[in-house]
Design an enzyme around this catalytic site. Structure first.
Site, PDB file in Angstrom:
ATOM      1  N   LYS A  76     -60.570  93.472  47.773  1.00 36.87           N
ATOM      2  CA  LYS A  76     -62.171  93.786  47.805  1.00 36.87           C
ATOM      3  C   LYS A  76     -62.696  93.935  46.582  1.00 36.87           C
ATOM      4  CE  LYS A  76     -65.183  96.545  50.678  1.00 36.87           C
ATOM      5  NZ  LYS A  76     -66.234  95.533  50.676  1.00 36.87           N
TER       6      LYS A  76
HETATM    7  N1  PMP Z   1     -65.020  90.845  55.219  1.00 36.63           N
HETATM    8  C1  PMP Z   1     -65.504  91.323  54.017  1.00 36.63           C
HETATM    9  C2  PMP Z   1     -65.662  89.909  53.205  1.00 36.63           C
HETATM   10  C3  PMP Z   1     -66.274  92.611  53.648  1.00 36.63           C
HETATM   11  O1  PMP Z   1     -66.666  92.701  52.648  1.00 36.63           O
HETATM   12  C4  PMP Z   1     -65.906  93.471  54.853  1.00 36.63           C
HETATM   13  C5  PMP Z   1     -66.688  94.891  54.554  1.00 36.63           C
HETATM   14  N2  PMP Z   1     -65.949  95.453  53.736  1.00 36.63           N
HETATM   15  C6  PMP Z   1     -65.244  92.871  55.980  1.00 36.63           C
HETATM   16  C7  PMP Z   1     -64.569  91.898  56.120  1.00 36.63           C
HETATM   17  C8  PMP Z   1     -64.846  94.163  57.155  1.00 36.63           C
HETATM   18  O2  PMP Z   1     -63.989  95.145  56.130  1.00 36.63           O
HETATM   19  P1  PMP Z   1     -64.021  96.643  56.938  1.00 36.63           P
HETATM   20  O3  PMP Z   1     -64.118  96.955  58.185  1.00 36.63           O
HETATM   21  O4  PMP Z   1     -62.797  97.301  55.991  1.00 36.63           O
HETATM   22  O5  PMP Z   1     -65.389  97.099  56.329  1.00 36.63           O
END
Ligand code: PMP
Length: 276
Positions: free
Chosen positions: A121
């Site tokens: 991330k």
């Molecule tokens: N894909 C991307 C590119 C994201 O930024 C996010 C948000 N964090 C998600 C998927 C979903 O991840 P999460 O459920 O951990 O928030």
């Protein structure tokens, strides 16, 4: 991360999962974080309290290379850590939880594997996400579904995607183009709990148009029905029963109305609160 007011006080959803992903992302980028997950967790609760955000908020811990080296070797730059938090309502609109959102297929692809690591991330990945999101809005959509460079469905600009057809759930694998969402994992567990068959396999774009239901998952997005894609109605063009079931269950969990389920599903370390 999101923090919700629960009967036991403010609680952060997937706290440990988020911090683990942050530390993992740093490791991929050779960033040595001078804090433990426990210290970062404490900082999150401190920021929430100090800012009186006890009714719920969004928290975005960030680790970055600060002012220092100019070249590509980041080691000359100090590692800095920030924990901003703010009140943030429904990311894609409060009404949309019931009505669903209109999406378009992005003309931009998600990064190819072994280019920008999708499992990290990392802020740089969000240059691509901004291209995807802003194009969608310019075309009159709320969000976009992006494909990988292989032409298969990847994810939204900040959400993972699920397909429902004939009572079965389908979601793309984590393949280097998409983020391993914590809400995705939770939705998978909730599908299992509901006795639904779940398949994790490559999804061709055309499978989306003929789905009975589509929904996005994400921390900011929560569980969000998609009612149309490229102006083609999905199913009946409204939130479907399976989406609603998973959405309701997720809402119950994050708002602290289903503690039993949390423990049972191991879904999360879902809620972490220093008050419990
Ligand atoms: N894909 C991307 C590119 C994201 O930024 C996010 C948000 N964090 C998600 C998927 C979903 O991840 P999460 O459920 O951990 O928030």
């Amino acid at each position: 991360m999101r923090c919700y007011q629960t009967p036991k006080g403010p609680a952060i959803v997937h706290l440990h999962g988020h911090l683990r992903r942050l530390l993992d992302s740093c490791k991929m980028y050779r960033i040595e974080v001078p804090y433990t997950a426990e210290q970062l967790a404490t900082a999150c609760f401190d920021v929430i309290e100090a800012n009186g955000l006890t009714n719920g908020c969004y928290i975005r811990p960030m680790v970055l290379r600060g002012y220092g080296a100019v070249g590509m070797d980041g080691k000359g730059s100090p590692i800095e850590t920030y924990v901003p938090a703010w009140e943030w309502g429904a990311y894609l609109g409060a009404d949309a939880f019931a009505t669903g959102i209109d999406c378009g297929t992005a003309s931009w692809s998600r990064p190819a594997p072994n280019t920008f690591p999708g499992m990290a991330k990392a802020a740089g990945n969000y240059n691509n996400a901004q291209l995807i999101k802003m194009e969608a809005q310019a075309n009159g959509f709320v969000e976009a579904v992006a494909l990988g460079t292989d032409g298969m469905v990847s994810e939204g600009s900040g959400q993972n995607i699920f397909v429902v057809r004939d009572g079965e759930l389908l979601t793309p694998p984590i393949n280097g183009s998409n983020l391993q969402g914590l809400t995705r994992s939770c939705a998978m567990q909730l599908a299992e709990e509901a006795g639904l068959r779940l398949r994790v396999e490559p999804v061709p774009r055309e499978a989306l148009y003929v789905a009975d239901e589509l929904f996005f998952t994400g921390t900011a997005t929560e569980v969000m029905p998609i009612r149309s894609l490229d102006r083609i109605p999905i199913g009946d063009g409204k939130r479907g029963p399976i989406t609603e079931r998973i959405q309701t269950r997720y809402q119950d969990i994050i708002n602290g109305r289903a503690d039993d389920v949390v423990d049972e599903l191991g879904c999360v370390g879902t809620l972490s609160s220093r008050y419990t």
